[in-house]
Design an enzyme around this catalytic site. Structure first.
Site, PDB file in Angstrom:
ATOM      1  CE  LYS A   1      -3.575   2.372   2.505  1.00 12.90           C
ATOM      2  NZ  LYS A   1      -4.557   2.316   3.557  1.00 12.90           N
TER       3      LYS A   1
ATOM      4  NE  ARG B   1      -5.935   9.906   2.841  1.00  8.44           N
ATOM      5  CZ  ARG B   1      -4.622   9.946   2.757  1.00  8.44           C
ATOM      6  NH1 ARG B   1      -4.016  11.119   2.681  1.00  8.44           N
ATOM      7  NH2 ARG B   1      -3.912   8.849   2.755  1.00  8.44           N
TER       8      ARG B   1
ATOM      9  NE  ARG C   1      -4.093   7.654   5.610  1.00 13.15           N
ATOM     10  CZ  ARG C   1      -4.939   8.286   6.413  1.00 13.15           C
ATOM     11  NH1 ARG C   1      -4.619   8.561   7.647  1.00 13.15           N
ATOM     12  NH2 ARG C   1      -6.119   8.662   5.959  1.00 13.15           N
TER      13      ARG C   1
ATOM     14  CE  LYS D   1      -6.016   1.852  -0.733  1.00 15.23           C
ATOM     15  NZ  LYS D   1      -6.091   2.117   0.641  1.00 15.23           N
TER      16      LYS D   1
ATOM     17  CB  SER E   1     -11.073   7.450  -3.984  1.00 12.76           C
ATOM     18  OG  SER E   1      -9.838   7.850  -3.414  1.00 12.76           O
TER      19      SER E   1
HETATM   20  C1  PBG Z   1      -7.353   3.239   5.141  1.00  9.45           C
HETATM   21  C2  PBG Z   1      -7.775   3.189   3.717  1.00  9.45           C
HETATM   22  C3  PBG Z   1      -7.596   4.182   2.743  1.00  9.45           C
HETATM   23  C4  PBG Z   1      -8.143   3.680   1.561  1.00  9.45           C
HETATM   24  C5  PBG Z   1      -8.652   2.407   1.849  1.00  9.45           C
HETATM   25  N1  PBG Z   1      -8.401   2.120   3.171  1.00  9.45           N
HETATM   26  C6  PBG Z   1      -7.043   5.548   2.878  1.00  9.45           C
HETATM   27  C7  PBG Z   1      -5.633   5.767   3.178  1.00  9.45           C
HETATM   28  O1  PBG Z   1      -4.853   4.852   3.375  1.00  9.45           O
HETATM   29  O2  PBG Z   1      -5.238   6.920   3.258  1.00  9.45           O
HETATM   30  C8  PBG Z   1      -8.180   4.382   0.247  1.00  9.45           C
HETATM   31  C9  PBG Z   1      -9.138   3.853  -0.767  1.00  9.45           C
HETATM   32  C10 PBG Z   1      -9.386   4.761  -1.904  1.00  9.45           C
HETATM   33  O3  PBG Z   1      -8.705   5.783  -2.095  1.00  9.45           O
HETATM   34  O4  PBG Z   1     -10.319   4.471  -2.670  1.00  9.45           O
HETATM   35  N2  PBG Z   1      -8.381   2.816   6.000  1.00  9.45           N
END
Ligand code: PBG
Length: 311
Positions: free
Chosen positions: A183, A193, A205, A236, A262
């Site tokens: 990730k 967010r 993060r 991801k 997203s």
């Molecule tokens: C963290 C989480 C995130 C996403 C899925 N789980 C956000 C992040 O890590 O900042 C992002 C998914 C997306 O952007 O569609 N709980």
């Protein structure tokens, strides 16, 4: 056309698609997410309906994200048996549990007032090991509520092992783990967010997510998760990380998932709304590319629409 079909090697299958869904506590109508046209924060009732429609369209799974009404430092709502995500999981288990794979994101960022994925030390740093105990507790709460696969997304070291041990000792050995293994610290999470109301209140993060320039980290993290007991490993975002998907798919003897996040959704929707891209063709091309790279499972906000179109 028949010749193309005969010699093509990649097909996007509805049953390989997973639809992410957001449920928010304390709203009486679904709330649109402005940066993700077509995506909403659901009420429990509208969630149930959307889940049924997606499953009827043929998607292979659903993944649930909860947005609680009250957040605090330790993300108490995340493992509260009466918390929104547990209530909604129980609703979905009753509604579609026999017909689909019910997954839940397992993290703290939607539940903490500071918006980070873990507990913080007094100095304001994420405390990896203290966070593991929280994740273990959330996993059990989600299992009690009826989840079939938990998806830890916080990138804490040791999270998969800690969750596996907790589930096993609570008698939930049959609940699987889809690990967000590779990730990346990505700008493509921006719209999420808004959807999950979880922008970090300070910092970012990058301390616990991976550097997009670290080419070998993704595979290493996936292999660690395999050792710790993951059942599915995930990469991801998807489109900007096709090389990582391919590396992981070649080396890991487990199903590989990719999350079309997203920002990937928002980019295509925005360009299509301006008439700059052919929306439907672009969507299918991105999903085909992610499959071609080696993803067996794709999480995508277009899952229900695409499944409907393909079946
Ligand atoms: C963290 C989480 C995130 C996403 C899925 N789980 C956000 C992040 O890590 O900042 C992002 C998914 C997306 O952007 O569609 N709980």
């Amino acid at each position: 056309m028949p010749l193309r079909r005969l010699v093509s090697q990649v097909a996007v299958r509805p049953s390989s698609l997973v639809l992410p869904l957001f449920v928010k506590e304390g709203i009486s109508e679904p709330q649109p997410v402005s940066s993700m046209p077509g995506v909403v924060q659901h009420t429990r009732e509208s969630l149930r309906k959307a889940a049924r429609e997606a499953v009827d369209a043929g998607v292979g799974g659903l993944i649930l994200f909860g947005v609680p009404a009250v957040k605090d430092g330790r993300g108490s709502a995340a493992d509260d048996p009466g918390g929104i995500v547990q209530l909604a999981l129980a609703d979905l288990a009753a509604e579609v549990g026999q017909d689909t794979v019910l997954m839940a994101d397992l993290c703290l960022d939607e539940y903490t007032d500071h918006g980070h994925c873990g507990l913080l030390t007094a100095a304001g740093e994420v405390d990896n090991d203290a966070t593991l105990a929280r994740y273990a507790s959330i996993a059990v709460a989600q299992a009690v509520a009826g989840v079939q696969v938990v998806a830890p997304s916080g990138m804490m070291d040791g999270q998969v092992g800690a969750i596996r041990a907790a589930l096993d000792s609570a008698g939930y050995g049959d609940v699987g783990i889809c690990a967000y293994s590779a990730k990346y610290a990505s700008a493509f999470y921006g719209p999420f967010r808004e959807a999950a109301e979880c922008a970090p209140q300070f910092g970012d993060r990058a301390a616990y997510q991976q550097d997009p320039a670290a080419a070998k980290d993704g595979l290493r993290e996936a292999l660690l998760d395999v050792e710790e007991g993951a059942d599915i490993v995930m990469v991801k975002p998807a489109l900007a990380y096709l090389d990582v998907i391919a590396q992981v798919a070649a080396a890991v003897p487990l199903p590989v998932a990719a999350y079309q996040v997203s920002g990937e959704y928002a980019m295509v929707e925005a360009a299509a709304a301006n008439g700059w891209l052919d929306r439907d063709k672009t969507i299918m091309e991105t999903l085909t590319a992610i499959s071609r790279a080696g993803a067996d499972i794709i999480l995508t906000y277009w899952a229900a629409e695409v499944a409907r179109k393909l079946s």
